[in-house]
Design an enzyme around this catalytic site. Sequence first.
Site, PDB file in Angstrom:
ATOM      1  N   ASP A   6       0.835  -1.198   0.000  1.00 41.50           N
ATOM      2  CA  ASP A   6       0.000   0.000   0.000  1.00 41.50           C
ATOM      3  C   ASP A   6       0.874   1.253   0.000  1.00 41.50           C
ATOM      4  O   ASP A   6       1.830   1.363   0.761  1.00 41.50           O
ATOM      5  CB  ASP A   6      -0.902  -0.015   1.234  1.00 41.50           C
ATOM      6  N   ASP A  28       2.487   5.057  -5.380  1.00 40.52           N
ATOM      7  CA  ASP A  28       1.930   6.355  -4.984  1.00 40.52           C
ATOM      8  C   ASP A  28       3.061   7.380  -4.920  1.00 40.52           C
ATOM      9  O   ASP A  28       3.553   7.730  -3.853  1.00 40.52           O
ATOM     10  CB  ASP A  28       1.240   6.210  -3.626  1.00 40.52           C
ATOM     11  N   GLU A  62      -2.921   6.626  -8.637  1.00 38.40           N
ATOM     12  CA  GLU A  62      -3.781   7.791  -8.804  1.00 38.40           C
ATOM     13  C   GLU A  62      -2.924   8.947  -9.316  1.00 38.40           C
ATOM     14  O   GLU A  62      -1.709   8.963  -9.118  1.00 38.40           O
ATOM     15  CB  GLU A  62      -4.477   8.177  -7.500  1.00 38.40           C
ATOM     16  N   HIS A 112      -8.034   9.722   3.924  1.00 40.74           N
ATOM     17  CA  HIS A 112      -7.307   8.845   4.826  1.00 40.74           C
ATOM     18  C   HIS A 112      -7.579   9.244   6.280  1.00 40.74           C
ATOM     19  O   HIS A 112      -7.586  10.429   6.619  1.00 40.74           O
ATOM     20  CB  HIS A 112      -5.803   8.908   4.555  1.00 40.74           C
ATOM     21  N   GLY A 113      -7.796   8.242   7.116  1.00 39.02           N
ATOM     22  CA  GLY A 113      -7.972   8.501   8.539  1.00 39.02           C
ATOM     23  C   GLY A 113      -9.419   8.498   8.983  1.00 39.02           C
ATOM     24  O   GLY A 113     -10.354   8.337   8.179  1.00 39.02           O
ATOM     25  N   HIS A 140      -9.518   4.626  -1.337  1.00 39.19           N
ATOM     26  CA  HIS A 140      -8.697   4.729  -0.133  1.00 39.19           C
ATOM     27  C   HIS A 140      -9.430   5.605   0.875  1.00 39.19           C
ATOM     28  O   HIS A 140     -10.330   6.366   0.529  1.00 39.19           O
ATOM     29  CB  HIS A 140      -7.334   5.341  -0.475  1.00 39.19           C
ATOM     30  N   GLY A 142     -11.441   4.785   3.480  1.00 40.90           N
ATOM     31  CA  GLY A 142     -12.840   4.421   3.673  1.00 40.90           C
ATOM     32  C   GLY A 142     -13.303   4.452   5.110  1.00 40.90           C
ATOM     33  O   GLY A 142     -14.510   4.391   5.379  1.00 40.90           O
ATOM     34  N   ASN A 162     -10.340   0.630   1.256  1.00 41.91           N
ATOM     35  CA  ASN A 162      -9.405   0.564   2.379  1.00 41.91           C
ATOM     36  C   ASN A 162     -10.064   1.090   3.650  1.00 41.91           C
ATOM     37  O   ASN A 162     -10.577   2.215   3.674  1.00 41.91           O
ATOM     38  CB  ASN A 162      -8.155   1.397   2.066  1.00 41.91           C
ATOM     39  N   ASN A 164      -8.450   0.633   7.010  1.00 39.13           N
ATOM     40  CA  ASN A 164      -7.502   0.258   8.059  1.00 39.13           C
ATOM     41  C   ASN A 164      -7.668   1.087   9.341  1.00 39.13           C
ATOM     42  O   ASN A 164      -7.513   0.573  10.447  1.00 39.13           O
ATOM     43  CB  ASN A 164      -6.071   0.386   7.534  1.00 39.13           C
TER      44      ASN A 164
END
Length: 540
Positions: A6, A28, A62, A112-113, A140, A142, A162, A164
């Site tokens: 990732d 990325d 992306e 993210h987060g 990403h 999510g 994603n 996490n």
Amino acid sequence: MYLNLDHGPTVEGCKRAIDAGYEFIHIDISQANHDASDEEIIAKTREVVEYAKFTGALVESEPHYFGGSSNVHTEDINYEEIKKTFSTPEGARAFVEATGIDTFAAAIGNLHGKYPVPKVLDLDLLADIREAIHCQISLHGGSGTPLHYFEDAAKIGVSKININSDMRYAFRTTLEKTLRENPNEYAIVKLMPPVYAAVQEVVESKIKAFNSVRKGGGLMAKIHHCWCGDSRCLLLSQSDALTPVCESPEHCFARLDLGAKADVNQIHFSTGGGATNAAVTFSRQGHYASFMGAIGHDPAGQAVIADLDKENIDTHLVRYSPKYSTGYSVLLLASNGERTILTYRGASTHYHEADFDLSEEDADWLYVSTLAGNMSMLDKLFQQAKRRDMKICFNPGKRELAQKDKLLGLLSDVDVLTLNKEEMQQLVSGEDLEALVRRGLRLVPVVLVTDGVNGSIASDGKTIVRALMYDDRPSIDRTGAGDAFASGFLSEWARSGNLKNSVIMGSANASSVVMKIGAKAGILYAGTVLHVMPIQEREL
């Protein structure tokens, strides 16, 4: 399940992951350098895509960095700023075409987060992106998103999400709570079960929202039901008028002048159609075979039934059309074994769903070739087959492939998928056979891809088998070669579950068929002694 790198920030790191066996690579570039130019991002992404072809690893990327970090945030989300980094359909299409990636990481409100307020996804934008590109889409960031967004995103066509941070949050908060409640406990084995359970609850809730419950299938077999167009065939050969005219080695055609008469020195009558051809393979290999299809009340239909009876194939599921004639084909056979087919499909494409019903049938396998693009009929048969614990082997035709989104939805019920290289490239991206098979395994448990004189490849998710031609003798007639390979493969797979032996059987059956005129004459019988062929098997 696959091993995923990732947010790989460098080309070198991504290449090391590919060499180590990672199956999904997220390159990325903009994460390490927010100011990276479009040209740099495209060039480095393309380099990883090309390198991944050696192993078949999937590549995700992306075109620019989008915000957030994999932490628990206390600030609200500034959507006016976030919208400036949203993906666009035009930008997504340009990036996918420029890089050749397998998965596009879309930005539609995902961050993210985990934030103190729920995230809001622009599903209309997601639908527009889905229409614009022909690769997978990921989201990403999510975590912290209401589940109804995921339910809708999965329906639109997102294949990877994603989450996490949600898992990390569940892990840490539950661990802290457990430690507070058990200040004198030091045995990890007693402290961790509630932590694991909390993370599992998060994962299971996401799996349900993603519509990914029970995506898989088992294997085994004996009895076969078959479906496809069935027809009477007339083969015309040994004519100077059918000599191939080639603009290039890849583009040859037959030239027939309008108004002219062309002498033909040999004719052959036979019956054909993917399901009848496959049924003959199954029967000759010692399986009980039943044919399902539609024909007309005419001499051609009588010939189809007579051939099936001669091969000891059950025909109780045959239906007769009151209006249309049995399908009929005229094959113009060139001296190099290639052919042009003129086809009247007739009764085989005109039927009612009520005419065919598997609800009372007892079979181990349902072998399906094409239903002329009737996806609702396919769905009905597949659902009935699963309720009867039948496994499904599917060889879709061009009309099914033309409805890619619907076809992908049906593949969750399929156990074995068999296509040629060009057909497989309509479902998944990839230039070489191994890349196609590896990506196909994300759709079904067993994949078989053929590539004409270049041989074939197959995998059951455990091993991968690469085979060249069984015989390198010139073909006499390539009609039915694909049917022979797929049905030969399945006849052995149903019997033994041995991938290598199944590829050998399919290869031998196809090679025998192309050495005779017609699709059935060369089909092998059980007990035929097979010779050694160039083939390799290794762990996937």
